[in-house]
Design a protein around this motif. Structure first.
Motif, short mmCIF file in Angstrom:
data_model
loop_
_atom_site.label_atom_id
_atom_site.label_comp_id
_atom_site.label_asym_id
_atom_site.label_seq_id
_atom_site.Cartn_x
_atom_site.Cartn_y
_atom_site.Cartn_z
N LEU A 1 0.85 -1.20 0.00
CA LEU A 1 0.00 0.00 0.00
C LEU A 1 0.88 1.24 0.00
O LEU A 1 2.03 1.21 0.48
CB LEU A 1 -0.90 0.01 1.25
N PRO A 2 0.39 2.35 -0.53
CA PRO A 2 1.17 3.59 -0.49
C PRO A 2 1.29 4.11 0.95
O PRO A 2 0.37 3.95 1.76
CB PRO A 2 0.36 4.55 -1.38
N ILE A 3 2.40 4.73 1.24
CA ILE A 3 2.61 5.30 2.56
C ILE A 3 1.70 6.53 2.71
O ILE A 3 1.58 7.33 1.78
CB ILE A 3 4.09 5.69 2.74
N PRO A 4 1.04 6.70 3.85
CA PRO A 4 0.20 7.90 4.03
C PRO A 4 0.98 9.18 3.79
O PRO A 4 2.15 9.30 4.17
CB PRO A 4 -0.26 7.77 5.50
N PHE A 5 0.33 10.13 3.16
CA PHE A 5 1.02 11.34 2.69
C PHE A 5 1.66 12.12 3.83
O PHE A 5 2.77 12.63 3.70
CB PHE A 5 0.02 12.22 1.93
N GLY A 6 1.00 12.22 4.96
CA GLY A 6 1.50 13.06 6.04
C GLY A 6 2.48 12.37 6.96
O GLY A 6 2.93 12.99 7.93
N ASN A 7 2.87 11.15 6.67
CA ASN A 7 3.78 10.44 7.54
C ASN A 7 5.23 10.80 7.20
O ASN A 7 5.61 10.85 6.03
CB ASN A 7 3.58 8.93 7.40
N ILE A 8 6.04 11.06 8.23
CA ILE A 8 7.46 11.38 8.01
C ILE A 8 8.34 10.37 8.74
O ILE A 8 9.46 10.68 9.16
CB ILE A 8 7.78 12.81 8.50
N GLY A 9 7.82 9.15 8.91
CA GLY A 9 8.60 8.11 9.55
C GLY A 9 9.60 7.47 8.60
O GLY A 9 9.63 7.74 7.39
N GLU A 10 10.42 6.58 9.15
CA GLU A 10 11.47 5.88 8.41
C GLU A 10 11.20 4.39 8.48
O GLU A 10 10.99 3.83 9.58
CB GLU A 10 12.83 6.20 9.01
N VAL A 11 11.18 3.73 7.33
CA VAL A 11 10.88 2.31 7.31
C VAL A 11 11.96 1.53 8.07
O VAL A 11 13.12 1.96 8.16
CB VAL A 11 10.79 1.79 5.86
N ILE A 12 11.55 0.40 8.64
CA ILE A 12 12.50 -0.50 9.29
C ILE A 12 13.17 -1.30 8.18
O ILE A 12 12.62 -2.26 7.65
CB ILE A 12 11.78 -1.40 10.30
N ALA A 13 14.38 -0.90 7.82
CA ALA A 13 15.02 -1.46 6.62
C ALA A 13 15.31 -2.94 6.75
O ALA A 13 15.26 -3.69 5.75
CB ALA A 13 16.32 -0.69 6.35
N GLU A 14 15.58 -3.41 7.97
CA GLU A 14 15.94 -4.82 8.14
C GLU A 14 14.81 -5.76 7.75
O GLU A 14 15.06 -6.92 7.38
CB GLU A 14 16.37 -5.08 9.59
N VAL A 15 13.58 -5.32 7.84
CA VAL A 15 12.44 -6.18 7.51
C VAL A 15 12.41 -6.50 6.02
O VAL A 15 11.86 -7.53 5.59
CB VAL A 15 11.13 -5.52 7.96
N PHE A 16 13.03 -5.66 5.19
CA PHE A 16 12.97 -5.84 3.74
C PHE A 16 14.20 -6.58 3.20
O PHE A 16 14.49 -6.54 2.02
CB PHE A 16 12.84 -4.48 3.06
N SER A 17 14.91 -7.26 4.06
CA SER A 17 16.06 -8.06 3.61
C SER A 17 15.57 -9.38 3.03
O SER A 17 14.68 -10.04 3.61
CB SER A 17 17.01 -8.34 4.79
N GLU A 18 16.12 -9.77 1.89
CA GLU A 18 15.76 -11.03 1.25
C GLU A 18 16.71 -12.10 1.77
O GLU A 18 17.80 -12.34 1.23
CB GLU A 18 15.84 -10.90 -0.26
N VAL A 19 16.30 -12.77 2.86
CA VAL A 19 17.17 -13.71 3.54
C VAL A 19 17.37 -14.97 2.70
O VAL A 19 18.44 -15.60 2.70
CB VAL A 19 16.59 -14.06 4.92
#
Length: 955
Positions: A157-175
């Protein structure tokens, strides 16, 4: 499924939903059991993409019992079993996210910014490995705002427009991919999508608002442009670019964190102009209250001089508004109000400057005694220190005790405690009022010692601020339902019921002491029968609330219904009593009988036969006079018709009786909103108020026929005691310390009465402000009430010494509160002055809090200490202002009813066409003929109409 708040936030957004009422924090199981009933069947069905469950048992258990109660251990064990069941049912392509929306303090509350409240666990699990390496020993701290973009990208899903958070990059690792390059590229792709969304938001926001730092904005935009260009270049040639991808990831993270820091700093800006305007408006209001309170009791006072400053202020505001309009600047209502306030001060400042050459140039501006001014300045300065604000629960009793010691010392310096020659310390600026002392030294010392003891005992009921972890809150603030052990619970329940009975008995004894309990008026009948019913209802509610969890299953529905109806019944009785008091506020006993009232003859004891002519001259006239009155009485009783005698008892305490009755009726609903053991604090509150009023009355002279005034030390002590009681009832000026359980007293489960719950929580929080503001007129009434400390000899006219030796000795009955009706103008002016003084003391506290929050706006503790303190003080001032108006309105209602009563008596006498006599009372035990110059105007009308007036005390 679970918390019904999801349905309020996202109506119609779920394909299937199971919502349950979540407002009642006393209910630990309804939401959790409802989730467990549908969770596993829904999960096994596979007809879902996202499954959200919001359990509330742990949150409600924390509010009700705290984190260390055995019930919390049960709920945590239940949640462990739920997670274990979910893990066993998870498929390989499913991610389990377990988190909390907030933390919990050691008392089970939340809402502040402490680490315990803002920290919550985040647990991610999937049958397929999520992270390329083992987790670190120390858990990583992730901002809660970063959970939104992470879940959005995982769901596609698209990130909400007003959010200024930072994704947890480790979750997107292709183990599963053995190539580390693929894992790094996946993380860079997620961060780039995240950065693109934040860049669009930043561009749109900076175009609409001009409050971002331009230099930092350009730096971040350049950083994102460089990182985006590097990322696009690496996508075209991904081979052998591991180090370059790590650089891109670092740049994107720097961009996201920089944007978040810049926005947070920008959104924490303040309008210095509006802050200065608000402070000026508060300062001008306090200054006007001070000056008007000084003028209120002066001869010929009227409100016309106040209209001139108002005209100055309005003129200044209009001129400034015109200048701003012509220059094209925006008009700000706060700034205009401040200009009007400052303009209204100009005449007063000019007057003060013109009198600067006087010996005491500040006497007109600061008319209060030096010690009281010093204590108020200490309290004013204390609001600028976060340490003093945090420790105000100890600072307020210290100031109150200091003021009480000054009051005792003042009594000593005025010769009302001990011989003045025993003390050589100067009087520290206190004025020396005239008038004989009404209290002996032992009595005044006993009042002071008892008052200090009550303050110390009330300090045992304290709640420690979060900033003092070494402090331990009083265990007596928790409800009896949270106690483990039946014997201890029963002992405390007996103590609470005993305190309730003592409070009722004290009020009844006080009313009986001054004779008002004999009146047949509806309010007095309600005090006789309604107050005991309210006490029984309160005790029964405590019993049900403390043992609701231990009730048998068959009786739980009955207990729940009774727990709702009993508080409503007590509140309904209190409202009925107040309505009766407003309807018939004059609690006097009126008797009408034929025959003139008999004056009491006092025979002086004489033992033995007369041995000299002096003895015969002493006793024979008394015997003769006594026989003469006996024969006269027999002749009058033989007459078929005689003049009508109307006797009115307890008029001397008619104002105070109404005030004490109203305060007692208000105390019961407020007591129900607190924990059971707070009843001991309420008993101490009434006791220390009684002691303080008597101690203050010992130093306040009674002037006849006026003007009447309440000294500053009395008003300051009353305000300090209100603050001390606020902390003694377990409150703190922070949001996590609010007693949220009050929102559910008398509210049935499953019903969401938001406005009623907010009203109940507000009444619980500001109960001390309500009671002391409503009872503030007692400061004016109590010295007159204490005039009845003992009978006095009637003064004999000069030149009648011989007659005085022959006439029987008669005791002079004090007029007490009827003296206030000698001069209605002085009475009204004294009420106005008292109200303005009380508002001034409260107003400088708000002014200090506003200035502290403004000046220390960049302080580390501004949002933790100074801003909440300002909010609580502002709300307390509003509540106190309303309560003060209600208290003064009640006194005026009683005054109007007394005047109406006198007028009705005059009309009845004129209609009867015959002479009658009136006997009205105070609180002594003798009868005397009233003097016309000491009577109220309506009573003087009775004299002019041929009515004989007599003064008596008890029936």
């Amino acid at each position: 499924m679970g918390d019904e708040t999801w349905n309020d936030l996202f109506p119609g957004a779920f394909s299937q939903a199971f919502f349950f009422p979540s407002f009642d924090v006393r209910d630990l199981h309804t939401v959790d059991n409802g989730i467990l009933e549908h969770l596993y069947p829904t999960m096994d069905s596979g007809e879902w993409d996202v499954l959200i469950t919001h359990f509330l048992g742990v949150d409600h258990c924390g509010h009700k019992h705290g984190p260390h109660h055995p019930e919390m251990a049960k709920k945590l064990s239940q949640m462990d079993q739920v997670i274990q069941g979910l893990v066993e049912r998870l498929e390989n392509d499913t991610l389990l996210v377990v988190t909390g929306d907030h933390g919990m303090t050691t008392s089970g509350n939340h809402g502040g910014d402490s680490e315990l409240e803002t920290s919550a666990a985040l647990f991610l699990y999937s049958p397929t490995a999520l992270f390329p390496s083992a987790p670190p020993e120390e858990p990583e701290v992730i901002p809660q705002i970063s959970l939104v973009p992470t879940l959005a990208l995982l769901l596609g899903l698209p990130i909400p427009f007003g959010n200024i958070g930072e994704v947890i990059a480790e979750v997107f690792s292709e183990v599963e991919d053995s190539q580390p390059h693929s894992s790094t590229l996946a993380q860079a792709s997620a961060l780039h999508l995240n950065a693109q969304q934040v860049s669009r938001f930043l561009h749109t926001y900076s175009t609409a608002a001009q409050d971002l730092q331009v230099k930092e904005l350009h730096r971040l935009q350049n950083l994102f442009s460089k990182a985006s260009a590097d990322y696009q270049r690496l996508l075209q040639s991904p081979q052998g670019a591991e180090a370059a991808l790590q650089t891109v990831i670092t740049e994107l993270q720097q961009f996201l964190r920089g944007v978040r820091a810049m926005c947070i700093e920008s959104w924490a800006r303040f309008s210095l102009v509006r802050m200065a305007g608000g402070a000026a408006l508060l300062a001008a209001t306090c200054f006007l209250c001070l000056l008007v309170s000084q003028w209120a009791t002066s001869p010929g006072f009227c409100f016309r001089p106040l209209l001139i400053p108002m005209a100055w202020g309005l003129t200044g505001a209009v001129v400034c508004a015109g200048l701003l309009a012509t220059t094209g600047l925006k008009l700000d209502s706060v700034v205009l109000g401040a200009m009007a306030a400052v303009g209204s001060l100009l005449p007063f400042l000019w007057k003060a400057w013109a009198g600067w050459g006087a010996k005491r140039p500040l006497a007109a501006l600061l008319p209060m005694p030096g010690p009281v001014l010093f204590l108020l300045l200490i309290r004013f300065a204390g609001f600028f220190s976060d340490s003093f604000v945090i420790a105000e629960a100890r600072a307020a009793p210290f100031l109150l005790i200091s003021l009480i010691l000054l009051l005792v010392a003042q009594l000593h310096w005025e010769g009302k405690l001990l011989p003045p020659k025993l003390l050589t310390i100067p009087r520290l600026g206190f004025l020396t009022p005239a008038g004989p002392p009404r209290h002996n030294g032992t009595h005044a010392l006993g009042l002071g010692v008892g008052l200090l003891l009550c303050i110390r005992l009330a300090g045992l009921f304290h709640r420690c601020p979060e900033e003092t972890p070494a402090c331990s809150s009083s265990p007596w603030l928790s409800p009896l339902a949270s106690m483990v052990g039946g014997r201890a619970k029963n002992v405390w329940y007996g103590a609470c019921v005993g305190a309730l009975a003592a409070l009722l008995a004290a009020v009844r004894l006080w009313l009986r002491r001054y004779g008002n309990l004999k009146s047949p008026e509806p309010p007095v009948l309600f005090v006789r029968w309604g107050l005991p019913l309210m006490g029984l209802g309160t005790a029964a509610y405590w019993a049900l609330a403390s043992g609701a969890d231990e009730a048998p299953p068959r009786l739980r529905a009955l207990v729940a219904g009774a727990s709702v109806m009993l508080p409503r019944a007590v509140a309904g009785l209190a409202a009925s009593g107040l309505m009766l008091l407003l309807w018939r506020p004059v609690t006097v006993l009126v008797k009408a009988a034929a025959g003139a009232p008999r004056t009491r003859t006092v025979l002086t004891p004489f033992s033995g036969p007369p041995t000299s002519q002096a003895d015969l001259d002493y006793v024979v006239p008394q015997i003769y006079r006594h026989m003469q009155e006996e024969f006269r009485g027999r002749l009058e009783r033989t007459k078929s018709q005689g003049p009508l005698t109307v006797a009115a008892y307890q008029l001397g305490s008619v104002y105070s009786a109404a005030m004490v009755t109203a305060l007692t009726l208000l105390a019961f609903p407020l007591l129900l909103l607190h924990a059971e053991r707070i009843s001991l604090v309420f008993l101490l509150l009434f006791l220390q108020s009684f002691l303080l009023l008597h101690l203050l009355a010992a130093g306040i002279p009674i002037t006849t026929p006026g003007p009447f005034t309440v000294p500053w030390q009395a008003v300051s002590a009353w305000a300090f005691m209100a603050t001390q009681t606020f902390y003694s009832t377990g409150h703190q000026p922070v949001f996590p310390a609010i007693h949220w359980h009050a929102a559910f007293v008398g509210v049935p489960e499953g019903h969401d009465f938001t406005w009623l719950s907010a009203l109940l929580v507000g009444a619980n929080t500001f109960a001390s402000h309500i009671l002391f503001a409503v009872g503030c007129p007692l400061l004016l009434l109590w010295p007159f009430l204490c005039e009845s400390q003992g009978p006095r000899k009637r003064r004999q006219p000069p030149g009648n010494e011989a007659e005085a030796r022959v006439r029987p000795e008669e005791e002079e009955e004090p007029l007490m509160e009827m003296r206030l009706r000698d001069a209605p103008h002085h009475f009204n002016a004294a009420l106005l002055q008292l109200g303005l003084k009380y508002l001034f003391v409260l107003g400088i506290q708000i002014l200090a809090c506003a200035l502290a929050a403004s000046i220390l706006r960049r302080h580390l503790m501004v949002w933790k200490v100074f801003a909440p303190k300002f909010i609580f003080e502002a709300m307390g001032f509003i509540v106190s202002s309303v309560g003060l108006c209600l208290g003064i309105a009640l006194v005026m209602r009683v005054d109007g009813a007394v005047s109406s009563w006198f007028r009705q008596l005059v009309l009845a006498q004129q209609k009867a066409g015959e002479q009658s006599s009136l006997v009205y009372t105070g609180a002594g035990s003798s009868a005397r003929e009233a003097q016309s110059h000491l009577l109220p105007p309506c009573s003087q009308d009775l004299l002019a109409s041929g009515t004989s007036l007599f003064y008596n005390s008890k029936s």
